[in-house]
Design an enzyme around this catalytic site. Sequence first.
Site, PDB file in Angstrom:
ATOM      1  N   GLY A 242       0.835  -1.207   0.000  1.00 47.69           N
ATOM      2  CA  GLY A 242       0.000   0.000   0.000  1.00 47.69           C
ATOM      3  C   GLY A 242       0.861   1.244   0.000  1.00 47.69           C
ATOM      4  CB  SER A 243      -0.044   4.716   0.725  1.00 45.56           C
ATOM      5  OG  SER A 243      -0.576   4.580   2.036  1.00 45.56           O
ATOM      6  N   GLY A 247       2.387   2.394   5.471  1.00 45.17           N
ATOM      7  CA  GLY A 247       3.590   1.740   5.991  1.00 45.17           C
ATOM      8  C   GLY A 247       4.133   2.410   7.236  1.00 45.17           C
ATOM      9  CD  GLU A 264       4.904  -3.928  -3.612  1.00 44.76           C
ATOM     10  OE1 GLU A 264       5.005  -2.767  -4.055  1.00 44.76           O
ATOM     11  OE2 GLU A 264       4.056  -4.741  -3.961  1.00 44.76           O
ATOM     12  CB  CYS A 298       3.534  -0.286  -6.579  1.00 46.27           C
ATOM     13  SG  CYS A 298       3.816  -2.006  -6.857  1.00 46.27           S
TER      14      CYS A 298
HETATM   15  C1  UN1 Z   1       2.008  -3.851  -7.642  1.00 48.68           C
HETATM   16  O1  UN1 Z   1       1.734  -2.908  -8.401  1.00 48.68           O
HETATM   17  O2  UN1 Z   1       1.752  -3.786  -6.414  1.00 48.68           O
HETATM   18  O3  UN1 Z   1       5.754  -5.844 -11.813  1.00 48.68           O
HETATM   19  C2  UN1 Z   1       2.580  -5.142  -8.099  1.00 48.68           C
HETATM   20  C3  UN1 Z   1       4.541  -5.624 -11.929  1.00 48.68           C
HETATM   21  C4  UN1 Z   1       3.597  -6.682 -11.450  1.00 48.68           C
HETATM   22  C5  UN1 Z   1       3.330  -6.541  -9.987  1.00 48.68           C
HETATM   23  C6  UN1 Z   1       2.951  -5.165  -9.544  1.00 48.68           C
HETATM   24  N1  UN1 Z   1       4.174  -7.969 -11.733  1.00 48.68           N
HETATM   25  O4  UN1 Z   1       4.108  -4.604 -12.433  1.00 48.68           O
END
Ligand code: UN1
Length: 509
Positions: A242-243, A247, A264, A298
């Site tokens: 998440g953000s 975190g 993450e 992300c």
């Molecule tokens: C995410 O955006 O939290 O590498 C994961 C990627 C994907 C996973 C993204 N396999 O863009």
Amino acid sequence: MTQTLSDQLTPELAERTRVLLRGFGAEIPAPGDLTVRTPITGGQLLTIRADTEEQAHAAITRAATAFDAWRTVPAPGRAAVVRRLAELLTAHKTELGELVTLEAGKIGAEAVGEVQEMIDICEFAIGLSRQLYGRTMPSERPGHRLMETWHPLGVVGVISAFNFPVAVWAWNTALALVCGDTVVWKPSETTPLTALACHTLLRRAAVDVGVDPEVHQLIQGDSRIGAQLVDDERVALVSATGSVRMGRIVAPRVAQRFGRCLLELGGNNAAIVTPSADLELAARAIVFAAAGTAGQRCTTLRRLIVHADVAGPLTALIERAYRQLRVGNPLDDGVLVGPLIDQAAHDNMRIALERALADEGELVCGGERVEVFGDNGHYVRPALVRMPAQTAVVREETFAPILYVLTYHELEHAIALHNAVPQGLSSSIFTTDQREAERFLAADGSDCGIANVNIGTSGAEIGGAFGGEKQTGGGRESGSDSWKAYMRRATNTVNYSAELPLAQGIKFG
Ligand code: UN1
């Protein structure tokens, strides 16, 4: 007209959602206080009941109880449930992908890709179940053996985000299960139905292979429910996606009780394009990385750092592709950019663009709202913005499709710009010059957890470890030896001699 279309479409989507849920064997949730919307029209799909504090507590208890027996099942035996899950996911791939589209707004190809990513990690986990290797080291003492063994950790709490509503759960759960842990999952409150579908499939997989289905628990609700996982002493590992803001709350609270965290968090991913780059290839990779998933990965590419000599032609290539991108209903063929998740995402994008323009950024194209269903749904054209400098707004992660373009003259300056943000998830360099590529991958090159050459920042395979540094949180999920986060290590010294030599040559008595 389009408004009416949306009024007609929402009930159809809601009905389709029910049909899909039943197809997975899930019960249609009883109506409750949590409204589940589709970002396609912004309309309501269903309402569900959020779990109470007592229910969440009971779910953690069930997971903790199931752990006692689960940890003693040999790892290859534990893999049976993951193997069956992979079979069920394969059988329901299209339908689960469709539910991801309905609930998260991803286009079909990306939604099915996400389900494929689940199947991939299951396969990885099955093989891993026979490779949870410990080392043996030479002991300094005669007649002694020194080794390490890896044991199940306990209950793993998984907190996942809306943008990868199923794959990130699978990364965590497939590994946790073969590692002998039980799982309590708190999905994003925006995507509870895909979670219900996965939970149902996993429980079914467990029953099919004779495993206690209580090894997996699902708790639904907002951050208050998530906080229970964070604070409960019985949850050995909290794996949260998440953000950065989230975190910052989770990490100290888990640390306070000496629990483990796997974080993450946000990314602010950049690509450097050098004069030797294959510009056509770079442009294609850049467009997918920046506009794919409507900029809501992300790993989305948010900053482009281009050598001044090629900035003109590269920007022109990207602009041309951007103008051709079809923005629209993600259920329609040929659409490449679906909706933003909600109004807040749209507001954040607008504010970021205003700030960028106030910083003397120049809007090359995009950024405007697209009326797919009148006022309903938040559809935008991906924005391309030329920036004179890496100002505050560029250093922040805005979870929307904005690509800032900066120029450089010296590679050293490009790398410095690249690293001058608080986040450290993913990065790329586009070059055909090996020296430049190696410079980028070196210890004083990219400071990210993922550093690529001639591919974009997003779309990582499951085989490598996934995660990043700095405000991204330092966690590693998915492939390589990320499994170690889900186990505890014991160091064992065995004396098979009749003597008792002490380490460090100590004589005692
Ligand atoms: C995410 O955006 O939290 O590498 C994961 C990627 C994907 C996973 C993204 N396999 O863009």
